[in-house]
Design a protein around this motif. Structure first.
Motif, PDB file in Angstrom:
ATOM      1  N   PHE A 202      -8.367 -15.185 -35.633  1.00 17.15           N
ATOM      2  CA  PHE A 202      -7.640 -14.180 -35.093  1.00 17.15           C
ATOM      3  C   PHE A 202      -6.421 -14.009 -35.504  1.00 17.15           C
ATOM      4  CE2 PHE A 202     -10.541 -15.716 -31.971  1.00 17.15           C
ATOM      5  CZ  PHE A 202     -11.129 -14.512 -31.430  1.00 17.15           C
ATOM      6  N   LYS A 227      -7.159  -9.327 -30.949  1.00 16.84           N
ATOM      7  CA  LYS A 227      -6.403 -10.299 -30.046  1.00 16.84           C
ATOM      8  C   LYS A 227      -5.029  -9.539 -29.407  1.00 16.84           C
ATOM      9  CE  LYS A 227      -4.122 -14.609 -30.707  1.00 16.84           C
ATOM     10  NZ  LYS A 227      -4.431 -15.458 -29.585  1.00 16.84           N
ATOM     11  N   ARG A 228      -4.396  -9.061 -30.176  1.00 12.66           N
ATOM     12  CA  ARG A 228      -3.078  -8.340 -29.700  1.00 12.66           C
ATOM     13  C   ARG A 228      -3.436  -7.283 -28.667  1.00 12.66           C
ATOM     14  NH1 ARG A 228      -2.575 -10.704 -34.331  1.00 12.66           N
ATOM     15  NH2 ARG A 228      -0.712 -11.646 -34.531  1.00 12.66           N
ATOM     16  N   GLU A 231      -4.315  -9.191 -25.214  1.00 15.17           N
ATOM     17  CA  GLU A 231      -3.116  -9.715 -24.865  1.00 15.17           C
ATOM     18  C   GLU A 231      -2.269  -9.024 -24.265  1.00 15.17           C
ATOM     19  OE1 GLU A 231      -2.106 -12.781 -27.952  1.00 15.17           O
ATOM     20  OE2 GLU A 231      -3.680 -14.145 -27.225  1.00 15.17           O
ATOM     21  N   LYS A 236      -7.487 -12.186 -22.249  1.00 15.27           N
ATOM     22  CA  LYS A 236      -7.865 -13.270 -23.345  1.00 15.27           C
ATOM     23  C   LYS A 236      -9.044 -13.228 -24.058  1.00 15.27           C
ATOM     24  CE  LYS A 236      -5.864 -17.375 -20.772  1.00 15.27           C
ATOM     25  NZ  LYS A 236      -6.319 -18.230 -19.835  1.00 15.27           N
ATOM     26  N   ILE A 237      -9.187 -13.481 -25.169  1.00 13.45           N
ATOM     27  CA  ILE A 237     -10.222 -13.229 -26.114  1.00 13.45           C
ATOM     28  C   ILE A 237     -10.542 -14.820 -26.907  1.00 13.45           C
ATOM     29  CG2 ILE A 237      -8.859 -12.385 -27.916  1.00 13.45           C
ATOM     30  CD1 ILE A 237     -11.308 -10.707 -28.683  1.00 13.45           C
ATOM     31  N   TRP A 238     -11.888 -15.214 -26.860  1.00 15.15           N
ATOM     32  CA  TRP A 238     -12.167 -16.199 -27.557  1.00 15.15           C
ATOM     33  C   TRP A 238     -13.515 -16.303 -28.158  1.00 15.15           C
ATOM     34  CZ3 TRP A 238     -11.960 -15.862 -22.257  1.00 15.15           C
ATOM     35  CH2 TRP A 238     -13.192 -16.021 -21.725  1.00 15.15           C
ATOM     36  N   PHE A 251     -14.185 -11.582 -24.255  1.00 18.08           N
ATOM     37  CA  PHE A 251     -12.796 -11.131 -23.606  1.00 18.08           C
ATOM     38  C   PHE A 251     -13.002 -11.196 -22.175  1.00 18.08           C
ATOM     39  CE2 PHE A 251     -14.204  -7.030 -25.195  1.00 18.08           C
ATOM     40  CZ  PHE A 251     -13.929  -6.295 -24.364  1.00 18.08           C
TER      41      PHE A 251
END
Ligand SMILES: Nc1ncnc2c1ncn2[C@@H]1O[C@H](COP(=O)(O)OP(=O)(O)OP(=O)(O)O)[C@@H](O)[C@H]1O
Ligand SMILES: [Mg+2]
Length: 256
Positions: A202, A227-228, A231, A236-238, A251
């Motif tokens: 990320f 990601k930005r 957020e 949230k992202i993963w 996400f």
């Protein structure tokens, strides 16, 4: 270019000077980025126009080889334009000067739109792409364009890093632990990602294979942008993945 140079010098002096004022540096950085953006985009637009004129045979008829080379130039100008757009979007996101334009967004409809954009690419790569929506997920309050940007980045990665005959599945659900969130999963059966590399994905310009001979095109900006954006929406992202076992990018976004 001279303007850019001057700005860069001022930025450097500010950065090292004793009375370095952060706000002024920040203002100069934004000014620098906006001029840099203009200076890169304007000549690129001129090149694109020239290519279109030649392709329309405004300068005389083209033979097949000339057309082939021209189309190659055209594809690369388009690629460069996308990289420049991503670069400046990321710079804007990082400097915190991006404002979200929040509206009611039907996330299921936008996923369908994003999947449609890639249906041709999926066919060419022989990757099956499907959608499993939770229809109880209604609208969320979000910046539609930016969420589309996240979806297209993740879906294009899922297709790009899949093998022929692979499958990509996008799904929506209400987030288990907290019903105030909607969860989107983009699952693929592709090359997967070793656990040790999860953290770096990320970050900007990070690619697992960054060698010049790498198989997959790209500049390593897509996930940093995702990601930005997520957020900024207080989401949230993963990633959940292992090398050789496909990947799931997940996400969550608050409904309101
Ligand atoms: N679905 C996926 N499967 C396997 N690896 C992935 C997947 N998505 C991302 N990656 C890895 O993460 C890296 C970073 O992804 P990211 O989208 O930021 O960059 P990129 O796709 O290489 O370039 P860009 O998105 O800027 O065109 C990729 O280069 C790849 O190594
Ligand atoms: Mg990408």
């Amino acid at each position: 270019m001279i303007l850019l140079k001057k700005l860069f010098m001022r930025l450097r002096n500010k950065g090292t000077g004793e009375s370095c004022e952060l706000e002024e540096v920040d203002r100069l950085k934004k000014e620098f980025l906006s001029i840099a953006s203009h200076e890169l985009r304007t000549p690129l637009a001129t090149v694109k126009n020239a290519i279109n004129l030649i392709a329309d045979e405004a300068s005389g008829p083209l033979n097949e080889t000339q057309r082939k080379f021209l189309m190659m130039a055209n594809r690369n100008v388009d690629k460069l334009a996308l990289i420049i757009n991503d670069f400046f979007l990321l710079a804007d996101l990082e400097s915190g000067c991006v404002e979200l334009s929040r509206n009611e967004v039907d996330i299921n409809e936008d996923i369908e739109n994003a999947i449609n954009i890639f249906s041709d690419l999926a066919k060419v790569n022989q990757v099956a792409i499907s959608f499993e929506p939770d229809r109880t997920v209604k609208t969320i309050i979000a910046d539609r364009q930016k969420i589309l940007n996240v979806l297209t980045n993740l879906i294009s990665n899922a297709i790009k890093f899949s093998h022929n005959g692979g499958a990509v599945t996008v799904s929506t659900t209400r987030h288990n632990s907290d019903k105030g969130f909607v969860q989107v999963k983009i699952k693929d059966t592709g090359i997967g990602i070793d656990k040790k590399d999860h953290d770096k994905l990320f970050r900007s310009f990070q690619q697992i294979d960054s060698s010049l001979t790498r198989k997959f095109a790209g500049s390593g900006l897509g996930l940093a942008i995702c990601k930005r954006i997520i957020e900024l929406h207080k989401g949230k992202i993963w990633v959940e993945s292992e090398a050789g076992r496909g990947s799931v990018f997940v996400f969550i976004l608050p409904v309101k």
